[in-house]
Design a protein around this motif. Sequence first.
Motif, PDB file in Angstrom:
ATOM      1  N   GLU A   1      66.276  17.720  37.034  1.00 37.10           N
ATOM      2  CA  GLU A   1      66.836  16.592  37.782  1.00 37.10           C
ATOM      3  C   GLU A   1      68.107  16.989  38.525  1.00 37.10           C
ATOM      4  O   GLU A   1      68.321  16.572  39.673  1.00 37.10           O
ATOM      5  CB  GLU A   1      67.125  15.419  36.843  1.00 37.10           C
TER       6      GLU A   1
ATOM      7  N   ASP B   1      68.686  16.695  42.524  1.00 33.86           N
ATOM      8  CA  ASP B   1      69.838  15.967  43.071  1.00 33.86           C
ATOM      9  C   ASP B   1      70.628  16.831  44.047  1.00 33.86           C
ATOM     10  O   ASP B   1      71.139  16.342  45.052  1.00 33.86           O
ATOM     11  CB  ASP B   1      70.764  15.507  41.938  1.00 33.86           C
TER      12      ASP B   1
ATOM     13  N   ALA C   1      69.716  16.632  47.714  1.00 36.78           N
ATOM     14  CA  ALA C   1      70.016  15.398  48.458  1.00 36.78           C
ATOM     15  C   ALA C   1      71.483  15.406  48.864  1.00 36.78           C
ATOM     16  O   ALA C   1      72.281  14.594  48.396  1.00 36.78           O
ATOM     17  CB  ALA C   1      69.688  14.176  47.601  1.00 36.78           C
TER      18      ALA C   1
ATOM     19  N   ALA D   1      70.408  10.898  52.119  1.00 32.94           N
ATOM     20  CA  ALA D   1      69.534  11.446  51.084  1.00 32.94           C
ATOM     21  C   ALA D   1      70.092  11.161  49.692  1.00 32.94           C
ATOM     22  O   ALA D   1      69.344  10.852  48.758  1.00 32.94           O
ATOM     23  CB  ALA D   1      69.354  12.947  51.291  1.00 32.94           C
ATOM     24  N   TRP D   2      71.413  11.258  49.537  1.00 29.94           N
ATOM     25  CA  TRP D   2      72.030  10.985  48.239  1.00 29.94           C
ATOM     26  C   TRP D   2      71.845   9.526  47.839  1.00 29.94           C
ATOM     27  O   TRP D   2      71.540   9.224  46.685  1.00 29.94           O
ATOM     28  CB  TRP D   2      73.511  11.339  48.290  1.00 29.94           C
TER      29      TRP D   2
ATOM     30  N   GLU E   1      69.422   7.678  48.674  1.00 31.34           N
ATOM     31  CA  GLU E   1      67.999   7.450  48.406  1.00 31.34           C
ATOM     32  C   GLU E   1      67.442   8.421  47.365  1.00 31.34           C
ATOM     33  O   GLU E   1      66.224   8.539  47.213  1.00 31.34           O
ATOM     34  CB  GLU E   1      67.203   7.627  49.703  1.00 31.34           C
ATOM     35  N   ARG E   2      68.304   9.098  46.625  1.00 28.62           N
ATOM     36  CA  ARG E   2      67.835  10.190  45.769  1.00 28.62           C
ATOM     37  C   ARG E   2      66.851   9.731  44.686  1.00 28.62           C
ATOM     38  O   ARG E   2      65.934  10.476  44.339  1.00 28.62           O
ATOM     39  CB  ARG E   2      69.010  10.941  45.150  1.00 28.62           C
TER      40      ARG E   2
ATOM     41  N   ARG F   1      63.541   9.444  46.366  1.00 29.03           N
ATOM     42  CA  ARG F   1      63.080  10.779  46.743  1.00 29.03           C
ATOM     43  C   ARG F   1      62.594  11.568  45.525  1.00 29.03           C
ATOM     44  O   ARG F   1      61.605  12.302  45.598  1.00 29.03           O
ATOM     45  CB  ARG F   1      64.198  11.536  47.474  1.00 29.03           C
ATOM     46  N   LYS F   2      63.282  11.424  44.409  1.00 26.92           N
ATOM     47  CA  LYS F   2      62.849  12.128  43.193  1.00 26.92           C
ATOM     48  C   LYS F   2      61.492  11.612  42.718  1.00 26.92           C
ATOM     49  O   LYS F   2      60.654  12.402  42.272  1.00 26.92           O
ATOM     50  CB  LYS F   2      63.903  11.978  42.092  1.00 26.92           C
TER      51      LYS F   2
ATOM     52  N   ARG G   1      63.394  20.678  45.445  1.00 29.22           N
ATOM     53  CA  ARG G   1      64.798  20.556  45.875  1.00 29.22           C
ATOM     54  C   ARG G   1      64.888  20.553  47.403  1.00 29.22           C
ATOM     55  O   ARG G   1      65.612  19.754  47.994  1.00 29.22           O
ATOM     56  CB  ARG G   1      65.618  21.694  45.294  1.00 29.22           C
TER      57      ARG G   1
ATOM     58  N   MET H   1      63.823  17.298  48.983  1.00 27.33           N
ATOM     59  CA  MET H   1      64.748  16.174  48.789  1.00 27.33           C
ATOM     60  C   MET H   1      65.635  15.963  50.010  1.00 27.33           C
ATOM     61  O   MET H   1      66.256  14.908  50.163  1.00 27.33           O
ATOM     62  CB  MET H   1      65.641  16.428  47.571  1.00 27.33           C
TER      63      MET H   1
ATOM     64  N   GLU I   1      67.105  15.396  53.834  1.00 25.66           N
ATOM     65  CA  GLU I   1      66.808  14.513  54.956  1.00 25.66           C
ATOM     66  C   GLU I   1      66.525  15.409  56.159  1.00 25.66           C
ATOM     67  O   GLU I   1      67.395  15.719  56.965  1.00 25.66           O
ATOM     68  CB  GLU I   1      68.003  13.611  55.234  1.00 25.66           C
TER      69      GLU I   1
END
Length: 241
Positions: A107, A111, A114, A119-120, A122-123, A126-127, A160, A163, A165
């Motif tokens: 995880e 992370d 992102a 992206a962060w 929406e992480r 996305r995960k 990774r 993840m 954008e």
Amino acid sequence: MAEAREVLSVQGLSAGWGPLRVIHDLDLIVKAGERIGLVGLNGHGKTTLFYAIAGLTGWQRGSILLNGRQIGRTRSQGPGRYTHQIVRQGLALIPQGDEIFHGLTVEEHLDSGAFTPRAWKERATRKRRIYDVFPPLRKLSNTPVGRLSGGERRMVSIGRGLMAEASLFLVDEPSLGLAPKIGKGVLDALMSIELSDSAMVIAEQNIALLEGKVDRVIGMHVGKLKGGASAALMLNSNRDL
């Protein structure tokens, strides 16, 4: 029907390391929604092309447009000087091998991909998408990556990158070093990703993994693209190298 926009336009690109010229006056256009296979033997320029697009080669000249914006520049020193800007403009480079930190969990690795504000934010979503693409990672989310198998580590490395954008994903040798069945599973997962308005270029030596799955197969030989070709033609030409 409107023609798909050009995500990447490369014109007259030459690039190399020190005195060595690896890429020779190369042209390439990639459009939104395309999934392209880049096929060639080791040492013929696939990775150098990816690195040139990301601004990581020792020197380069020529035009590279990413989403219509010039990212090529003429560089003679300082590899990586502008790479962070290129990444923020929509590039995701997924390199060969694992490129992982063994002490971080699955995880935590995802992370780290992102890294832009959107992206962060929406992480979590996305995960979930990454876990849908690579189901084995869901149960391993809290496991340090150093404890995973080679195939699982490759899934983490690719996940990774996904993840980010990004509008252009450059995936370098995703099946390298993996058992055939696992390599096929990784490639099948990449084919299942919905590109929408983005594009993907996959560099591979094993053309059988790409046959019938990508929109185009392009051969690369001594730093030059051989143009669109059928899988059978490319397989025969690689045997002659």
